[in-house]
Design an enzyme around this catalytic site. Structure first.
Site, PDB file in Angstrom:
ATOM      1  N   GLU A   7      12.871 -39.021 -15.875  1.00  0.00           N
ATOM      2  CA  GLU A   7      12.882 -38.725 -14.273  1.00  0.00           C
ATOM      3  C   GLU A   7      13.594 -39.947 -13.666  1.00  0.00           C
ATOM      4  O   GLU A   7      14.368 -39.863 -12.899  1.00  0.00           O
ATOM      5  CB  GLU A   7      11.495 -38.232 -13.719  1.00  0.00           C
ATOM      6  CG  GLU A   7      11.209 -36.917 -14.477  1.00  0.00           C
ATOM      7  CD  GLU A   7      10.513 -37.049 -15.782  1.00  0.00           C
ATOM      8  OE1 GLU A   7      10.398 -36.225 -16.652  1.00  0.00           O
ATOM      9  OE2 GLU A   7      10.166 -38.356 -16.180  1.00  0.00           O
TER      10      GLU A   7
ATOM     11  N   HIS B  73       9.855 -56.005  -3.644  1.00  0.00           N
ATOM     12  CA  HIS B  73      10.821 -57.217  -4.213  1.00  0.00           C
ATOM     13  C   HIS B  73      12.108 -56.306  -4.620  1.00  0.00           C
ATOM     14  O   HIS B  73      13.074 -56.889  -4.451  1.00  0.00           O
ATOM     15  CB  HIS B  73      10.093 -57.526  -5.529  1.00  0.00           C
ATOM     16  CG  HIS B  73       9.058 -58.430  -5.582  1.00  0.00           C
ATOM     17  ND1 HIS B  73       8.656 -59.359  -6.637  1.00  0.00           N
ATOM     18  CD2 HIS B  73       8.382 -59.152  -4.528  1.00  0.00           C
ATOM     19  CE1 HIS B  73       7.844 -60.034  -6.239  1.00  0.00           C
ATOM     20  NE2 HIS B  73       7.687 -59.919  -4.970  1.00  0.00           N
TER      21      HIS B  73
END
Length: 162
Positions: free
Chosen positions: A75, A102
């Site tokens: 996915e 991040h």
């Protein structure tokens, strides 16, 4: 960060968890948008649902997306085929938070067969509530990847012979 629009896509292996996540997102003040599967079908294939969720997420700046299947791996790969998509495989609260903080990931992949409902909802909560840090070093890395996506020219490897 509240009231996020969240696009979701899942195949049969993530279908039940997707339904639980949709209800949880509604209860916590978010706007979930179901990109399929719209019914359980044991023979369906994840790419269409994940690409739809990623396409809609990328086209809607400020939104987020979640793609689900058995492991979250395929996915995530499918979502990352959409130009501009940054989808991280989230297998813990920490990886979900770091994906946002991040990497400014707009999407995460979650394995429906890998987590309890409680674990998955904690991952979702971490993802939708963690802000992007906007740290220069992280933006620089995102820019390098975006440039590669645009040009298909790999960045130079530091210290490698020319």
């Amino acid at each position: 960060m509240s009231g996020m629009r969240v696009y979701l896509g899942a195949d049969h292996a993530g279908y039940e968890l997707k339904q639980r996540i949709i209800e949880h997102l509604k209860q916590t003040g978010h706007e979930p948008i179901d990109c399929g599967a719209l019914r359980y079908d044991a023979d369906d294939d994840y790419p269409a649902f994940c690409i739809a969720a990623a396409t809609r997420t990328v086209a809607d700046p400020g939104s987020l997306g979640i793609v689900l299947g058995g492991s979250g791996n395929g996915e995530q790969i499918a979502a990352n085929k959409v130009p501009g998509a940054r989808c991280a495989l989230a297998w813990s609260v920490q990886t979900a938070a770091l994906a946002r903080e991040h990497n400014n990931a707009q999407l995460i992949g979650i394995g429906g067969r890998m987590h309890t409902v409680a674990e998955a909802l904690a991952i979702v909560d971490a993802f939708v509530t963690t802000p992007w840090s906007k740290a220069q070093r992280h933006q620089r890395r995102i820019d390098i990847l975006a440039e590669y996506e645009r040009t298909h020219e790999a960045p130079p490897v530091p210290g490698a012979p020319a």
